[in-house]
Scaffold this active site. Sequence first.
Site, short mmCIF file in Angstrom:
data_model
loop_
_atom_site.label_atom_id
_atom_site.label_comp_id
_atom_site.label_asym_id
_atom_site.label_seq_id
_atom_site.Cartn_x
_atom_site.Cartn_y
_atom_site.Cartn_z
N LYS A 100 -65.97 -76.35 -33.13
CA LYS A 100 -67.12 -75.76 -32.40
C LYS A 100 -67.45 -76.50 -31.12
CE LYS A 100 -68.97 -78.56 -35.76
NZ LYS A 100 -69.00 -78.70 -37.19
N GLU A 124 -63.17 -68.06 -35.36
CA GLU A 124 -64.07 -67.60 -36.43
C GLU A 124 -64.68 -68.77 -37.21
OE1 GLU A 124 -64.93 -64.13 -37.45
OE2 GLU A 124 -66.42 -65.59 -38.10
N VAL A 127 -68.21 -71.27 -36.30
CA VAL A 127 -69.62 -71.01 -36.62
C VAL A 127 -69.71 -70.44 -38.03
CG1 VAL A 127 -71.73 -69.78 -35.98
CG2 VAL A 127 -70.10 -70.47 -34.20
N GLY A 129 -68.67 -71.62 -40.83
CA GLY A 129 -67.54 -71.92 -41.73
C GLY A 129 -66.80 -70.66 -42.15
N ILE A 131 -68.05 -67.85 -43.23
CA ILE A 131 -68.79 -66.58 -43.08
C ILE A 131 -68.23 -65.80 -41.90
CG2 ILE A 131 -71.05 -65.53 -42.71
CD1 ILE A 131 -72.31 -68.21 -43.51
N GLY A 182 -71.79 -87.97 -50.29
CA GLY A 182 -70.78 -87.47 -49.37
C GLY A 182 -71.12 -86.12 -48.78
N GLU A 185 -72.82 -86.97 -43.33
CA GLU A 185 -71.96 -87.95 -42.67
C GLU A 185 -72.65 -89.32 -42.65
OE1 GLU A 185 -69.04 -87.19 -41.22
OE2 GLU A 185 -69.10 -85.00 -41.17
N ASP A 196 -75.31 -80.07 -33.83
CA ASP A 196 -74.27 -79.21 -34.42
C ASP A 196 -74.72 -77.74 -34.39
OD1 ASP A 196 -71.80 -78.92 -36.31
OD2 ASP A 196 -73.43 -77.98 -37.41
N LYS A 200 -73.27 -74.31 -32.21
CA LYS A 200 -72.95 -73.03 -32.87
C LYS A 200 -73.76 -71.88 -32.28
CE LYS A 200 -71.58 -75.38 -37.14
NZ LYS A 200 -72.09 -75.96 -38.39
N1 HSE Z 1 -71.70 -80.80 -40.41
C1 HSE Z 1 -71.58 -79.40 -40.47
C2 HSE Z 1 -72.64 -78.84 -41.42
C3 HSE Z 1 -70.21 -79.00 -40.91
O1 HSE Z 1 -73.30 -79.63 -42.11
O2 HSE Z 1 -72.88 -77.65 -41.45
C4 HSE Z 1 -69.82 -77.59 -40.62
O3 HSE Z 1 -69.80 -77.29 -39.26
#
Ligand code: HSE
Length: 403
Positions: A100, A124, A127, A129, A131, A182, A185, A196, A200
Site C-alpha cells: 500500500k 487489490e 487495501v 487485505g 476483502i 504478535g 508490530e 497505515d 489505504k
Molecule cells: N498493519 C496492518 C493492519 C496490516 O493492522 O491492518 C494490513 O495492512
Amino acid sequence: MVQVAVLGYGTVGSGVVEVIGKNNGIVSRNAGQELNVKYILDLRDFPEDPYGDRVIHDFDTILNDSEVSIVCEVMGGVGAAYQFTKAALEKGKSVCTSNKELVAKHGPELLQIAKANHCSYLFEASVGGGIPIIRPLNDCLTAEKIENITGILNGTTNYILTKMEREGADFDTVLKEAQEKGYAERNPEADVEGHDACRKIAILSSLMTGKNVDSEKIYTEGITKITADDFLYAKAAGRTIKLLAKSDAVGEDEVLTMVAPFMVDKEHPLAMVNDVFNAVFVRGNMLGDSMYYGRGAGKLPTASAVVGDVVECARNLGRHIPCRWEAQDAKLADVADIEDAYYVRVKAEKKSEAQAAFAGGRLLEIPDRDKDFAVLTTPMKEKEFAAKCQTLGDAVLSRIRLY
Ligand code: HSE
C-alpha cells in the site's frame, strides 16, 4: 503455462506461493492456463522449504527471463520494491502487489508505465487485505458517482479498540498485550497513529475521484489519546469508538478525506466490525449503501487477493487492465471548514461554562462519577468547535467526532 515470480518470501510472499500451490487446479482453471511459481526472490535462503529450490537472490534473473509474465511484489517499502516494479512493468511484465505504501506513493506513475507497456499493475491486496474492494470500485461501481467511502482499514487498531471496549482496559495495556501476542508490530506507530489507514484511504479516494489523493496531505489522527473513560461515555451514549478512514465528495470536484477516531452509533454496520476485521462502506448515488467486510490482513487472506490479481493478469496477458487514477492532484477540502458533531468530555468544575458553550447538545453523565461529564454537541464547523474548546482550556479532557 504462465510463469510467476514472487518478490519477497515473508508472510505474504509465502502465502502467495501457498495459495498458488494448494489451489493450483482452481487458479489455473480460472486463469485459463496453468500458473507456476518459477522464482522467489529473497535475500535469504530457505533450504528446508519445499519451494527452496526456486529461491534466487538476483532480480535480473527474473527481469531477463522472458517466460516470466507476472511478478508479485510483496516485499514492501518504497525503495527496491519501486525499482523492481518499474523495471518489471517496463519489460511488459504485469505486477500484482499488496504494497500500500508504494501504491499510495507512486500509483499513477506505475499505472502509466503499465499502460505504455501493455501490461497491468494490480493492487487489490493493498487495501482491506483479502476483502474485494479495489476491483468493485474500479470495475463494478463504474456507473456510480461515489459520494462517500468510509472504512475500518486497519486491523491492529480495530483489535485494540475492540479490546478496550470489551475489557474496559486502557490503550497502553491493550497495545502491550497485542504486541506480546504478535497482533501488533513492535513498532506500532504506522498503525496506531493512523498512517497505515491513511495510505489505504488515499488509494480508495484516488479511485473514487480518478485523480491523485496524496496521502501526505490527508488530515490524520490516531487512537493513542483514546481512554477507557471515553469508552464508558461511548457506552452511555449507545456508541462505540472506531478509527475511521473516510472520504466524502464535496460539491462537484472536491473531496474531504480524513483519518480519525469517531464515536460511531451502535446501530451503524461499521460499529459491528470488531477485532482484526476490516470493512469498507461505500455510498453511490444510484446504488445507495454497500459494505465490503472481511479479513483485512494476515498471510492467506492477503495472499488470496494477490493471487486473484495474478489470475486477472493471466486472463489479460499482453493487454493493459485499465484503472482510472490520473497523476493530477484531486482538490482536497479543508477539514477546518466541515461540520461535525462531537463528543467532548470536560472536567466537572467547568460544567456551566461547557453547557453554555455547547448549548443544544446532549448532556451525558455517569452515575456516581463526579470528576467529569460529557456533551454530544450539535453539528458545527471544526474551527468553531476548536474555538469553543479553547475557551474551556485544559478542562477539556477529550474530544471525538460523532459518526
Ligand atoms: N498493519 C496492518 C493492519 C496490516 O493492522 O491492518 C494490513 O495492512
